[in-house]
Structure formats: structure tokens, C-alpha cells
Design a protein around this motif. Structure first.
Motif, PDB file in Angstrom:
ATOM      1  N   THR A 232       7.636   0.656  -5.591  1.00  0.00           N
ATOM      2  CA  THR A 232       8.118   0.529  -4.291  1.00  0.00           C
ATOM      3  C   THR A 232       6.715   0.513  -3.243  1.00  0.00           C
ATOM      4  O   THR A 232       5.980   1.466  -3.289  1.00  0.00           O
ATOM      5  N   SER A 233       6.636  -0.372  -2.180  1.00  0.00           N
ATOM      6  CA  SER A 233       5.664  -0.166  -1.389  1.00  0.00           C
ATOM      7  C   SER A 233       6.320   0.031  -0.117  1.00  0.00           C
ATOM      8  O   SER A 233       7.398  -0.507   0.138  1.00  0.00           O
ATOM      9  N   GLY A 234       5.802   0.776   0.799  1.00  0.00           N
ATOM     10  CA  GLY A 234       6.552   1.084   2.030  1.00  0.00           C
ATOM     11  C   GLY A 234       5.741   2.165   2.777  1.00  0.00           C
ATOM     12  O   GLY A 234       4.774   2.645   2.320  1.00  0.00           O
ATOM     13  N   THR A 235       6.268   2.740   3.954  1.00  0.00           N
ATOM     14  CA  THR A 235       5.457   3.843   4.483  1.00  0.00           C
ATOM     15  C   THR A 235       5.694   5.035   4.184  1.00  0.00           C
ATOM     16  O   THR A 235       5.190   5.867   3.777  1.00  0.00           O
ATOM     17  N   TYR A 236       7.526   5.407   4.190  1.00  0.00           N
ATOM     18  CA  TYR A 236       7.727   6.759   3.775  1.00  0.00           C
ATOM     19  C   TYR A 236       6.992   7.725   4.585  1.00  0.00           C
ATOM     20  O   TYR A 236       6.443   7.250   5.488  1.00  0.00           O
ATOM     21  N   GLU A 237       6.956   8.849   4.123  1.00  0.00           N
ATOM     22  CA  GLU A 237       6.444   9.853   4.827  1.00  0.00           C
ATOM     23  C   GLU A 237       5.188  10.074   4.803  1.00  0.00           C
ATOM     24  O   GLU A 237       4.312  10.619   5.366  1.00  0.00           O
ATOM     25  N   ARG A 238       4.661   9.455   3.508  1.00  0.00           N
ATOM     26  CA  ARG A 238       3.192   9.779   3.243  1.00  0.00           C
ATOM     27  C   ARG A 238       2.414   8.811   4.369  1.00  0.00           C
ATOM     28  O   ARG A 238       1.191   9.347   4.684  1.00  0.00           O
ATOM     29  N   GLY A 239       3.279   7.771   4.796  1.00  0.00           N
ATOM     30  CA  GLY A 239       2.646   7.361   6.143  1.00  0.00           C
ATOM     31  C   GLY A 239       1.321   6.485   5.741  1.00  0.00           C
ATOM     32  O   GLY A 239       0.832   6.095   6.894  1.00  0.00           O
ATOM     33  N   ASP A 240       0.942   6.455   4.503  1.00  0.00           N
ATOM     34  CA  ASP A 240      -0.421   5.460   4.313  1.00  0.00           C
ATOM     35  C   ASP A 240       0.171   3.915   4.925  1.00  0.00           C
ATOM     36  O   ASP A 240       0.354   3.240   3.947  1.00  0.00           O
ATOM     37  N   HIS A 241       0.071   3.438   6.018  1.00  0.00           N
ATOM     38  CA  HIS A 241       0.577   2.293   6.358  1.00  0.00           C
ATOM     39  C   HIS A 241      -0.270   1.264   5.544  1.00  0.00           C
ATOM     40  O   HIS A 241      -1.449   1.493   5.367  1.00  0.00           O
ATOM     41  N   ILE A 242       0.400  -0.100   5.236  1.00  0.00           N
ATOM     42  CA  ILE A 242      -0.279  -1.079   4.398  1.00  0.00           C
ATOM     43  C   ILE A 242      -0.661  -1.904   5.255  1.00  0.00           C
ATOM     44  O   ILE A 242      -0.267  -2.630   6.302  1.00  0.00           O
ATOM     45  N   VAL A 243      -2.227  -2.060   5.203  1.00  0.00           N
ATOM     46  CA  VAL A 243      -2.870  -3.207   6.245  1.00  0.00           C
ATOM     47  C   VAL A 243      -2.902  -4.398   5.373  1.00  0.00           C
ATOM     48  O   VAL A 243      -2.955  -4.661   4.108  1.00  0.00           O
ATOM     49  N   ASP A 244      -2.560  -5.589   6.181  1.00  0.00           N
ATOM     50  CA  ASP A 244      -2.728  -6.932   5.699  1.00  0.00           C
ATOM     51  C   ASP A 244      -3.961  -7.265   5.588  1.00  0.00           C
ATOM     52  O   ASP A 244      -4.814  -7.315   6.623  1.00  0.00           O
ATOM     53  N   PRO A 245      -4.625  -7.412   4.537  1.00  0.00           N
ATOM     54  CA  PRO A 245      -5.814  -7.844   4.393  1.00  0.00           C
ATOM     55  C   PRO A 245      -6.420  -9.231   4.761  1.00  0.00           C
ATOM     56  O   PRO A 245      -7.552  -9.276   5.216  1.00  0.00           O
ATOM     57  N   ARG A 246      -5.395  -9.770   5.185  1.00  0.00           N
ATOM     58  CA  ARG A 246      -5.633 -11.132   5.807  1.00  0.00           C
ATOM     59  C   ARG A 246      -5.952 -10.983   7.263  1.00  0.00           C
ATOM     60  O   ARG A 246      -6.660 -11.795   7.982  1.00  0.00           O
ATOM     61  N   THR A 247      -5.319 -10.068   7.951  1.00  0.00           N
ATOM     62  CA  THR A 247      -5.699  -9.867   9.257  1.00  0.00           C
ATOM     63  C   THR A 247      -6.287  -8.468   9.725  1.00  0.00           C
ATOM     64  O   THR A 247      -6.508  -8.657  10.587  1.00  0.00           O
ATOM     65  N   GLY A 248      -5.995  -7.654   8.746  1.00  0.00           N
ATOM     66  CA  GLY A 248      -6.671  -6.275   9.191  1.00  0.00           C
ATOM     67  C   GLY A 248      -5.730  -5.423   9.832  1.00  0.00           C
ATOM     68  O   GLY A 248      -6.017  -4.304  10.398  1.00  0.00           O
TER      69      GLY A 248
END
Lengths: 251, 176
Positions: free
Chosen positions: A160-176
Motif C-alpha cells: 500500500t502506498s499512501g500518506t497515513y500517519e507516517r506522512g512521508d508524502h509521495i512526490v511525483d518525480p515527473r513534477t517534483g
């Protein structure tokens, strides 16, 4: 700081050596691939202190697969830009791959029925009990005591990818920029390395990522959208035990 | 740090929880929203069926032989059995996390876990939010695992590991 790995082994009589070998392998992989160890091969590659051609076979293999994933995802998965400061970070594939490789130590020791959970990424082999698939809950993004769905898996992997509480937001490498549109995206498929990487890429793609996942034979996906809808690929039905939009309580 | 509960003697059935310094840990720089959305509508499908671009498949060899795990340190459980109407309570060790200490107590009655209580969880600020999220789901998971309803959770967290660790040690002490 680290990833918690738990192993649930249902076979009788598996030597502890095999279990030690599983975790020993994970440590070895970490030594080569960690972006948090300045002396790891990946760290040295990232800062140009090591030529790719001089890297170990494992690292070259992983980099080749990551390049394949980058092309396949149109850049939504990009190990070359995933790290801090846009540096090399193949973790999106390495973690799942390492767990699969480590699991072979158990297979070699004769284990058939076990589940490994590495920081929420799951390899489920065999069955939880005779005739019963492993039941893997998918965390609800904002109702802590609930799961949003339950998958039943035999010989498969779930990530599972997501933010959840760990909060490491996922950056779109295409846009930053941080990926938007989904709260979480779960992929189920045969091998955790690809399952994990697909989840990362598809989360970045948003709803379109679901269809993209389904173009890969044997892979299905479930997304929870920003407006709290559950959306899933057609073939997911065979895994879905529950998860009809209403949060499903555990237990 | 590797922690392998004492079950891993020569052969075992059960759960081994290991905390690995593995693949780093990204800095939490975005908290989860406090939204309370009630997961409304359902949209099925949205998928196309299997097409072609298969890049899935083989993983290559990893020839690094396993040289065994490093130091396996048994958790220092502090058993505190106290009989209470036929049940036994066992307190697990305190496990440190980056958010603060985690410690659980299990109540065992007739060989079954009847209650799991978090004695210590990180509190205050962001940590409080994390523990609120981490604790209840594992409470339910641990209980439901006994009735074989949920075996694992995808999308779990760091704090949950310490919870599991303390819990496992307590279960070992309780002889479960």
C-alpha cells in the motif's frame, strides 16, 4: 528508525537458522542499498563516488529493473529522483525485492505457509490455515481502528502506498510536486518487489494508475480517493473479502 | 537492532518480530489530515483488464549468502503476573521508538488473550496523533488474529512495530 519486519510462520519444525537467514539477508541488502548509510553502494552511486559499472551484481540488477519500471510507468516511478535532493533511491523496488529474496530461505528450509510483513508490505505464502487464505486488512486512511477492505491472499503480495500517519508524502518525480488525488493505493500481485513499485507509481498517477496496474498480468489494485471513495480494478474481486465503501471493523 | 523472541529456539510456530534498520525512514514532513470523512459512495470497477505491457516477472539472483542474523537479543520482559479472577496479566518491556516509549500489558484467561492495554504510548504533539492511530488497530488485530479473522495489515507503521515487540514479549512471558 527502521522498517519493522514480522514473520508469521505456520509450518512446524522449521529451523531457527532459516529464520536467521531471512533477517540476515535483509541486513545485507540494507548495507548495500540504504540511502541512510553514506558508505552503502547506493549512497556512493548517488553522489558519484562509485561508477555504475563498478557496482555489485545485485545493485546493477536492481538499477536495471528500476530503469525498466521508470519506462513502464512513464516516469511515475523514478529511482533516480526518488531520494532526498532528487538523488538515487531505489527503495521503492528494493524493499519488496529483498523480502522476496529473503523468503526463499524459508522456502529452501521447507516452509510453505508463512506471512512476512515489512512495514505494511506483505508477502503471503501458502495459507493461514488449511483451506483458508491469509487475510490482509487494508488500513483505513483516517479511521484508525478500521480497515477499509480485507483481501484474502494465497501465494501473493500486497503493498500500500499512501500518506497515513507516517506522512512521508509521495512526490511525483515527473513534477517534483506531491501526488494528489488519492489517499492510498494498494496493489496485489505475485511478487512484492513489483507490487510495491507499482503501488508507488500508481499512487502518483492517481485514478489512472488503477488501469495502469491492471495492464500487468496478475496485478490488481484498490484505491481510496481524496473524497473517500473506494475504487478498484475489475479483477480485484477474487481477492476482496470485504470493503464495500463502508469502513469494515476489524475483528 | 534485532529482537527475536525466545520462541526461536530450534523450531517454532508463531510470530517473530524483528526491528531492522532497513531502508531508512523518511522524515515525516506532512501530517495526516484530521479529516473525518465517512467513506461514502462506492465506485466499482474503473479498471481495464489485463493488457500487454508486462514488465512483471523475474527477479534476479542474489548471490550474497546469508551469513546469519546479527546479535539476537531477547527482549527483557518484565513479567508482572498478577492473578485477577482467574486471569493473568503480563506486562511487556518498554520499547523505544523515535516517537517515545511503547509498552503493553496483556490479560490472559484460560490460555487466551482477553485484553491488550497500552500502558505507554508516545504522547504530545505529533507523536500523540501517531499513537492514537497506531494503537487501536493493533489492539483489534492482535485480538482478531486469534479468531483468524485478520492475519496482517497492509499500510502499517513504524510505531506499530514497537507495539508488536512489547506485545510479543508479553505473550511469550504469558506462555501464549
Amino acid at each position: 528508525m527502521g522498517t519493522v519486519v514480522s514473520l508469521e510462520l505456520r509450518d512446524q519444525g522449521i529451523p531457527a537458522d532459516a529464520v536467521d537467514a531471512v533477517f540476515g539477508h535483509l541486513h545485507e541488502v540494507d548495507a548495500r542499498f540504504s540511502t541512510y548509510r553514506p558508505d552503502s553502494e547506493v549512497s556512493r552511486l548517488g553522489r558519484g563516488a562509485l561508477e555504475p559499472s563498478a557496482a555489485s551484481a545485485e545493485v546493477r540488477h536492481v538499477l536495471a529493473v528500476c530503469e525498466q519500471l521508470r519506462r513502464d510507468s512513464g516516469g511515475a516511478f523514478d529511482a533516480g529522483r526518488a531520494g532526498r535532493d532528487g538523488r538515487l533511491d531505489p527503495s521503492g523496488y528494493v524493499k519488496g525485492w529483498a523480502v522476496e529474496e529473503a523468503a526463499w530461505r524459508l522456502d529452501d528450509a521447507g516452509a510453505h505457509d508463512y506471512l512476512i510483513n515489512a512495514g505494511g508490505d506483505v508477502v503471503a505464502r501458502g495459507e493461514a490455515s488449511p483451506g483458508h487464505r491469509w487475510r490482509v486488512g487494508i488500513r483505513h486512511p483516517d479511521q484508525p481502528d478500521k480497515v477499509a477492505a480485507v483481501f484474502a491472499v494465497r501465494d501473493g503480495a500486497v503493498a500500500t502506498s499512501g500518506t497515513y500517519e507516517r506522512g512521508d508524502h509521495i512526490v511525483d518525480p515527473r513534477t517534483g510536486q506531491p501526488a494528489r488525488g488519492l489517499r492510498s493505493l494498494t496493489v496485489v500481485g505475485p511478487r512484492l518487489g513489483f507490487v510495491d513499485a507499482y503501488a508507488t507509481a500508481a499512487f502518483v498517477m492517481g485514478l489512472a494508475g488503477l488501469a495502469w496496474v491492471a495492464t500487468h498480468p496478475g496485478h490488481e489494485a484498490l484505491a481510496i480517493t481524496d473524497d473517500d471513495r473506494l475504487v478498484w480494478t475489475e479483477g480485484l474481486a477474487r481477492y476482496l473479502v470485504s470493503g464495500t465503501g463502508a469502513a469494515t471493523a476489524l475483528g | 537492532m534485532i529482537v527475536i523472541p525466545r520462541r526461536a529456539a530450534t523450531a517454532f510456530v508463531g510470530t517473530v518480530v524483528v526491528v531492522l534498520l532497513l531502508f531508512g525512514f523518511k522524515t515525516p514532513d506532512q501530517s495526516i489530515g484530521a479529516t473525518t470523512g465517512g467513506s461514502a459512495g462506492v465506485v466499482a470497477d474503473g479498471g481495464t483488464t489485463s493488457g500487454s505491457t508486462g514488465s512483471s516477472g523475474g527477479t534476479g539472483p542474489s548471490d550474497t549468502g546469508a551469513s546469519g542474523a546479527g546479535s539476537a537479543t531477547a527482549p527483557t520482559a518484565t513479567p508482572a503476573p498478577s492473578a485477577a479472577s482467574g486471569s493473568t496479566q503480563v506486562t511487556g518491556p518498554t520499547v523505544s521508538t523515535r516517537y517515545g516509549p511503547v509498552q503493553v500489558r496483556v490479560t490472559v484467561s484460560q490460555g487466551k488473550v482477553t485484553e491488550i492495554t497500552a500502558l505507554q504510548l508516545p504522547s504530545g504533539g505529533r507523536s500523540g496523533r501517531i499513537s492514537e492511530v497506531a494503537e487501536p488497530i493493533l489492539h483489534d488485530e492482535a485480538l482478531s488474529a486469534q479468531s483468524a479473522q485478520i492475519d496482517s495489515v497492509s499500510g502499517a507503521t513504524y510505531t506499530s512495530g514497537a507495539y508488536e515487540q512489547s506485545l510479543q514479549a508479553a505473550l511469550d512471558q504469558a506462555g501464549i
